[in-house]
Motif scaffolding. Structure first.
Motif, PDB file in Angstrom:
ATOM      1  N   GLY A 147       0.805  -1.217   0.000  1.00 43.61           N
ATOM      2  CA  GLY A 147       0.000   0.000   0.000  1.00 43.61           C
ATOM      3  C   GLY A 147       0.833   1.259   0.000  1.00 43.61           C
ATOM      4  O   GLY A 147       0.625   2.172  -0.811  1.00 43.61           O
ATOM      5  N   PHE A 148       1.833   1.326   0.875  1.00 41.46           N
ATOM      6  CA  PHE A 148       2.633   2.536   0.995  1.00 41.46           C
ATOM      7  C   PHE A 148       3.523   2.772  -0.223  1.00 41.46           C
ATOM      8  O   PHE A 148       3.880   3.911  -0.517  1.00 41.46           O
ATOM      9  N   ASN A 149       3.879   1.723  -0.935  1.00 38.54           N
ATOM     10  CA  ASN A 149       4.669   1.875  -2.148  1.00 38.54           C
ATOM     11  C   ASN A 149       3.927   2.693  -3.207  1.00 38.54           C
ATOM     12  O   ASN A 149       4.541   3.294  -4.087  1.00 38.54           O
ATOM     13  N   LEU A 150       2.606   2.724  -3.110  1.00 40.22           N
ATOM     14  CA  LEU A 150       1.791   3.421  -4.106  1.00 40.22           C
ATOM     15  C   LEU A 150       1.561   4.889  -3.795  1.00 40.22           C
ATOM     16  O   LEU A 150       0.902   5.591  -4.564  1.00 40.22           O
ATOM     17  N   ALA A 151       2.085   5.384  -2.698  1.00 44.22           N
ATOM     18  CA  ALA A 151       1.844   6.774  -2.301  1.00 44.22           C
ATOM     19  C   ALA A 151       2.182   7.794  -3.395  1.00 44.22           C
ATOM     20  O   ALA A 151       1.402   8.723  -3.645  1.00 44.22           O
ATOM     21  N   ALA A 381      10.041   0.027   0.450  1.00 41.86           N
ATOM     22  CA  ALA A 381       8.855   0.223  -0.386  1.00 41.86           C
ATOM     23  C   ALA A 381       8.517   1.689  -0.579  1.00 41.86           C
ATOM     24  O   ALA A 381       8.233   2.135  -1.691  1.00 41.86           O
ATOM     25  N   ILE A 382       8.545   2.458   0.493  1.00 40.12           N
ATOM     26  CA  ILE A 382       8.169   3.875   0.407  1.00 40.12           C
ATOM     27  C   ILE A 382       9.172   4.659  -0.437  1.00 40.12           C
ATOM     28  O   ILE A 382       8.791   5.523  -1.240  1.00 40.12           O
ATOM     29  N   ALA A 383      10.445   4.340  -0.285  1.00 39.42           N
ATOM     30  CA  ALA A 383      11.476   5.050  -1.042  1.00 39.42           C
ATOM     31  C   ALA A 383      11.568   4.575  -2.487  1.00 39.42           C
ATOM     32  O   ALA A 383      12.131   5.274  -3.329  1.00 39.42           O
TER      33      ALA A 383
END
Length: 440
Positions: A147-151, A381-383
């Protein structure tokens, strides 16, 4: 054709009871409940193709076909709707941008085949090995990082029309907070409607394609491409999605078993096989990967009707809706600002679901191995970490984050057990030695 036993008088659910998978109410009531399931699945199912650029009618078609296939493979004993899985959004988005839709479809097929294979193993060997491979701290991390990878994707759409995005986001939140029961569960769908109406008022909606589309027609099909040079790196990028689908299917079966009959748990292997088969079929011809839907669990909990007959109705209705190109173009006309607003909530909620897995299972974050399992996976993932080898073979953030979570957890606990047995009592691993304790 499946045969169901009529529940009670056929009109109402008897006090203190539920309508089991092998029962049904009368057909008018069953059709009405099936229609509720269509509405419940619709908001999430149509969002996935819109966000990934896949044809909406094609996704709806294979969603309906997949549901009927699921009911057949589970021998009509497990009620479920197979809608578009959000877990596929990130790899599809990355794959279509770098290798094209055909390669993305190949990734979906690979996930489906692997999921079915896991289902066959579970059918004969049980679920214990899955629980050991993917304990709550790992499964929660993998769900959250997807989910957070899609931010950044949410922000890219939001920035196109921030006012519309804000209106949509506020509507989603208000519907979720103000309403309970069924309306609260479809808050994302209702928020999209509010955002769409606002966008239409301010002139952001283009209806030209809607006007030109016929009312009746076959969906557009695309064939999975296994021959392109970049396909195999794409397939690797998709594989962590299997872990999410396993968790979703197992959770679905357990929820139904809790509310109806514990013997339903015996269908776990068949559920994984069925979802794998449905995902494989969809991937081959242009649909998105599928999963069991929590939205429909909510409808069953509210109505106390767990009849598979209602899902036969829902599957058929989805197939009929897929035969209208005009319906598909209506959804394709949803502007970027609306998508930005709804995905700001949606992608964040996917991340929160992962965190909820930690909370529900009381993951002990005083243990460094658990801390680093979650921390490293989420930051990767976030980066948007990536690794490239040789002739363009690439591993994306979801693969790397999932791999990191699995390796850190299992290697950390292996070293901790080694330390507890007294190996290297000379203090060769003073930091890792803090990882001791029972895995959680």
């Amino acid at each position: 054709m499946p045969i169901w036993t009529l529940h009670g008088n056929g009109r109402t659910v008897e006090p203190g009871k539920v309508v089991g998978p092998g029962e049904r109410l009368n057909w008018p009531a069953t059709i009405a409940i099936g229609a509720q399931h269509v509405v419940a699945m619709f908001g999430a199912t149509f969002l996935v193709p819109i966000l990934t650029g896949f044809p909406v009618p094609t996704t709806l078609l294979f969603s309906g076909i997949g549901t009927l296939l699921f009911l057949l493979i589970t021998r009509n004993k497990l009620p479920s709707y197979l809608g578009s899985s959000f877990a596929f959004i990130a790899p599809i988005t990355a794959a279509t941008a770098t290798a094209g839709m055909g390669s993305a479809l190949a990734g979906i097929v690979a996930v489906g085949v692997l999921l079915a294979a896991v289902g066959f193993i579970v059918q004969f060997a049980g679920l214990g090995w899955v629980d050991k491979l993917m304990p709550p701290v790992v499964s929660g991390t993998i769900v959250a990082l997807i989910g957070f990878n899609l931010a950044p994707v949410a922000w890219n759409n939001f920035a196109v029309a921030p006012v519309t995005g804000t209106v949509t986001l506020v509507a989603v939140i208000l519907f979720s907070v103000l309403f309970r029961g069924f309306l609260g569960r479809i808050s994302i769908f209702l928020g999209v409607i509010v955002g769409y109406i606002f966008a239409a008022i301010v002139g952001e909606v283009d209806w030209s394609a809607v006007d030109a589309a016929p009312w009746i027609g076959f969906p557009t099909f695309h064939i999975a491409d296994f021959a392109s040079p970049g396909t195999w790196s794409v397939i690797v990028m998709f594989l962590p999605v299997v872990l999410v689908l396993i968790a979703e299917n197992v959770g679905h079966v357990r929820a139904v078993a809790t509310m109806t009959d514990p013997s339903v748990n015996k269908q776990t292997g068949r559920a994984l096989i069925a979802d794998g088969a449905a995902t494989t079929l969809a991937g081959f011809f242009g649909g998105s990967g599928t999963t069991t839907y929590g939205e429909n669990i909510g409808v069953m909990a509210a109505t106390r009707v767990y009849s598979t007959a209602a899902y036969w109705v829902a599957g058929v209705v989805a197939i009929l809706l897929a035969m209208s190109p005009k319906v598909g173009e209506v959804f394709n006309s949803v502007p970027a600002g609306v998508l930005g607003g709804v995905t700001t909530a949606l992608y964040g909620l996917i991340g929160i679901i992962g965190i909820k897995i930690w909370v529900d299972n009381r993951v002990d974050f005083s243990r460094p191995v658990n801390q680093y399992t979650g921390a490293v996976g989420l930051v990767i993932a976030i980066a948007g970490f990536t690794m490239v080898w040789g002739d363009g073979f690439q591993l994306g953030a979801i693969v790397l984050g999932s791999a990191a979570a699995l390796v850190i957890y299992h290697l950390g606990n292996l070293i901790a057990r080694w330390r507890k047995t007294g190996a290297d009592d000379g203090g060769g691993l003073p930091v890792i030695g803090q990882l001791g304790g029972d895995p959680q």
